[in-house]
Design an enzyme around this catalytic site. Structure first.
Site, mmCIF file in Angstrom:
data_model
loop_
_atom_site.group_PDB
_atom_site.id
_atom_site.type_symbol
_atom_site.label_atom_id
_atom_site.label_comp_id
_atom_site.label_asym_id
_atom_site.label_seq_id
_atom_site.Cartn_x
_atom_site.Cartn_y
_atom_site.Cartn_z
ATOM 1 N N GLU A 94 0.839 -1.198 0.000
ATOM 2 C CA GLU A 94 0.000 0.000 0.000
ATOM 3 C C GLU A 94 0.875 1.250 0.000
ATOM 4 O O GLU A 94 1.964 1.255 0.580
ATOM 5 C CB GLU A 94 -0.938 -0.016 1.221
ATOM 6 C CG GLU A 94 -1.955 -1.135 1.123
ATOM 7 C CD GLU A 94 -2.919 -1.229 2.312
ATOM 8 O OE1 GLU A 94 -3.991 -1.822 2.132
ATOM 9 O OE2 GLU A 94 -2.605 -0.717 3.407
ATOM 10 N N CYS A 107 3.602 8.689 0.550
ATOM 11 C CA CYS A 107 4.120 7.780 1.571
ATOM 12 C C CYS A 107 4.240 6.415 0.904
ATOM 13 O O CYS A 107 3.231 5.807 0.530
ATOM 14 C CB CYS A 107 3.163 7.739 2.756
ATOM 15 S SG CYS A 107 3.621 6.520 3.993
ATOM 16 N N CYS A 114 6.955 -6.504 6.801
ATOM 17 C CA CYS A 114 8.041 -5.771 7.459
ATOM 18 C C CYS A 114 9.001 -6.735 8.142
ATOM 19 O O CYS A 114 8.605 -7.778 8.645
ATOM 20 C CB CYS A 114 7.481 -4.794 8.486
ATOM 21 S SG CYS A 114 8.750 -3.692 9.165
ATOM 22 N N CYS A 118 7.432 -4.162 15.542
ATOM 23 C CA CYS A 118 6.807 -3.145 16.410
ATOM 24 C C CYS A 118 5.369 -3.557 16.724
ATOM 25 O O CYS A 118 4.578 -3.818 15.815
ATOM 26 C CB CYS A 118 6.817 -1.790 15.721
ATOM 27 S SG CYS A 118 8.467 -1.268 15.209
ATOM 28 N N CYS A 121 2.108 -1.560 15.279
ATOM 29 C CA CYS A 121 1.991 -1.315 13.840
ATOM 30 C C CYS A 121 1.336 -2.503 13.144
ATOM 31 O O CYS A 121 1.771 -3.647 13.313
ATOM 32 C CB CYS A 121 3.375 -1.050 13.241
ATOM 33 S SG CYS A 121 3.343 -0.805 11.465
ATOM 34 N N GLY A 165 7.127 -1.680 5.653
ATOM 35 C CA GLY A 165 8.513 -2.146 5.616
ATOM 36 C C GLY A 165 9.498 -1.216 6.308
ATOM 37 O O GLY A 165 9.207 -0.067 6.607
ATOM 38 N N GLU A 166 10.674 -1.768 6.587
ATOM 39 C CA GLU A 166 11.799 -1.021 7.167
ATOM 40 C C GLU A 166 12.777 -0.720 6.017
ATOM 41 O O GLU A 166 13.464 -1.620 5.530
ATOM 42 C CB GLU A 166 12.461 -1.854 8.270
ATOM 43 C CG GLU A 166 13.830 -1.384 8.725
ATOM 44 C CD GLU A 166 13.884 0.087 9.133
ATOM 45 O OE1 GLU A 166 14.588 0.862 8.449
ATOM 46 O OE2 GLU A 166 13.226 0.460 10.122
ATOM 47 N N SER A 197 12.472 7.075 6.703
ATOM 48 C CA SER A 197 12.132 6.866 8.114
ATOM 49 C C SER A 197 12.504 5.448 8.522
ATOM 50 O O SER A 197 12.083 4.482 7.900
ATOM 51 C CB SER A 197 10.631 7.083 8.309
ATOM 52 O OG SER A 197 10.257 6.662 9.601
ATOM 53 N N SER A 220 11.865 6.516 13.996
ATOM 54 C CA SER A 220 10.642 6.167 14.712
ATOM 55 C C SER A 220 11.068 5.765 16.128
ATOM 56 O O SER A 220 11.487 4.638 16.363
ATOM 57 C CB SER A 220 10.004 4.996 13.947
ATOM 58 O OG SER A 220 8.758 4.671 14.451
ATOM 59 N N LEU A 221 10.989 6.691 17.069
ATOM 60 C CA LEU A 221 11.639 6.507 18.376
ATOM 61 C C LEU A 221 10.671 5.988 19.449
ATOM 62 O O LEU A 221 10.880 4.918 20.019
ATOM 63 C CB LEU A 221 12.276 7.825 18.821
ATOM 64 C CG LEU A 221 13.185 7.748 20.051
ATOM 65 C CD1 LEU A 221 14.421 6.900 19.797
ATOM 66 C CD2 LEU A 221 13.597 9.150 20.511
ATOM 67 N N HIS A 222 9.672 6.771 19.807
ATOM 68 C CA HIS A 222 8.565 6.396 20.703
ATOM 69 C C HIS A 222 8.932 6.201 22.169
ATOM 70 O O HIS A 222 8.048 6.191 23.013
ATOM 71 C CB HIS A 222 7.813 5.162 20.185
ATOM 72 C CG HIS A 222 7.433 5.279 18.743
ATOM 73 N ND1 HIS A 222 6.678 6.323 18.252
ATOM 74 C CD2 HIS A 222 7.756 4.519 17.661
ATOM 75 C CE1 HIS A 222 6.540 6.191 16.943
ATOM 76 N NE2 HIS A 222 7.185 5.112 16.560
ATOM 77 N N ASN A 296 -3.115 5.778 15.721
ATOM 78 C CA ASN A 296 -4.256 5.213 15.007
ATOM 79 C C ASN A 296 -4.427 3.766 15.430
ATOM 80 O O ASN A 296 -3.598 2.929 15.092
ATOM 81 C CB ASN A 296 -3.999 5.288 13.507
ATOM 82 C CG ASN A 296 -3.564 6.687 13.140
ATOM 83 O OD1 ASN A 296 -4.332 7.618 13.251
ATOM 84 N ND2 ASN A 296 -2.304 6.837 12.759
ATOM 85 N N CYS A 339 -0.730 6.531 9.760
ATOM 86 C CA CYS A 339 0.524 5.913 10.203
ATOM 87 C C CYS A 339 0.236 4.636 10.997
ATOM 88 O O CYS A 339 -0.566 4.638 11.928
ATOM 89 C CB CYS A 339 1.293 6.873 11.115
ATOM 90 S SG CYS A 339 2.181 8.119 10.196
#
Length: 346
Positions: A94, A107, A114, A118, A121, A165-166, A197, A220-222, A296, A339
């Site tokens: 997508e 995007c 992936c 995470c 996600c 994906g990474e 990212s 992408s830290l969080h 989300n 996201c």
């Protein structure tokens, strides 16, 4: 037995020129075909109208163009568009067009599924099936550029590698795709309008710095506390924050490019003062900014958006420490395009 034809877009321009000379044709024919493939994004050899029918047939006999197809396009009430993109082997990824008053951003995805795990996600639940080829990444951008022109009357202005994906786990193909996107022989976009990212793969962040890339980096830290980050991003045990920090220091020393941290605040997970204090410390070793991203939900109750007081606490504390912070509202939630929501539900 039918011989498997090679994807013509795997060839460099020099290889195409060489192919034509071995066929007894002129090398410049390779330049013409290359232009059709990349600048003009030809979907088939029939499209190549300045090349003789005989030559087009010869190309068809030897090669394929593994072009993507937009299988399904959904439009959100806020103008966001989500494409379900079918690849040549029938796998689906997508990609999303995000419009604002001043820009349209693509995007794009870099893997089917992936490589990482995470927990918040939806894409991570698909597991990695394969990496995307450079042309499959490029095609997503072309499709979104066309949609931007059609629905928003302007060309695509920005690209973020924040889809499925990474990207750093498909590093070579992502770099080749960006090379084509930024080349005058491709889409001619400025690398400064591209953000890659990553969830944070230290070795690959250093490699990017060594390769002198011109695009921007987002992480992408969080959480800036190891135990908390590991609980939501289990691969943090392999790539702990100390290693990530060292790699980002290296990145900044080499590139002088400010780092963007993407950060979601969840209720009961990272919504305390100690969490924001750790983030402030993490931001101080290299110039950076923080994007606080609205969460989300992906169907289960473990992760819930923190309330507005927690977000206000983050903003106030970051600003008091002279760290640029932006609160980003989600786009395309009604079509699962926001996201963390890309999961091929279609």
């Amino acid at each position: 037995m039918e011989v498997k034809k090679k994807d013509i877009r795997a060839l460099t321009k020099d290889q195409l020129r060489e192919f034509f000379t071995t066929q007894g044709d002129k090398a410049f024919r390779g330049n013409q075909v290359y232009e059709w493939l990349w600048q003009k994004s030809a979907h088939s050899f029939e499209d190549m109208t300045n090349i003789s029918l005989e030559t087009r047939q010869m190309l068809k006999d030897n090669f394929v163009i593994n072009h993507i197809k937009v299988d399904q396009m959904q439009r959100s009430t806020d103008g966001t568009i989500k494409n379900a993109v079918r690849l040549h082997d029938d796998l689906i990824v997508e990609s999303v067009l995000i419009p604002t008053a001043t820009r349209t951003t693509a995007c794009v995805s870099s893997q089917v599924g992936c490589s990482l795990d995470c927990k918040f996600c939806a894409t991570a639940r698909l597991k990695r099936m394969r990496n995307l080829n450079p042309d499959e990444i490029y095609d997503q951008v072309v499709a979104i550029d066309n949609e931007s022109r059609l629905y928003h009357n302007r060309p695509l202005s920005n690209i973020v590698f924040m889809g499925m994906g990474e990207p750093l786990m498909n590093y070579n193909n992502v770099l080749k795709a960006i090379d084509k996107i930024t080349s005058p022989e491709g889409l001619g976009m400025s690398p400064k309008r591209i953000v890659v990212s990553t969830s944070g793969v230290p070795k690959m962040i250093k490699k990017m710095a060594d390769d002198d890339v011109k695009f921007k980096l987002a992480v992408s830290l969080h959480s800036a506390i190891d135990e908390v980050r590991t609980s939501i991003m289990p691969f943090n045990t392999t790539f702990p924050l100390a290693d990530l920090r060292e790699a980002l220091q290296y990145w900044y020393a080499k590139t002088k490019n400010r780092i963007t941290y993407e950060y979601v605040i969840w209720d009961g997970i990272n919504d305390k003062q100690k969490d924001v204090d750790a983030l402030v410390d993490f931001c101080k070793f290299a110039p950076s900014k923080v994007n606080l991203i609205e969460y989300n939900p992906i169907d289960d109750g473990q992760f819930q958006q923190a309330d507005s007081r927690a977000i206000d606490m983050y903003v106030k504390t970051l600003e008091a420490n002279n760290i640029t912070v932006t609160v980003r509202r989600s786009r395309g939630k009604d079509i699962d395009a926001a996201c963390g929501q890309l999961a091929n539900k279609s």
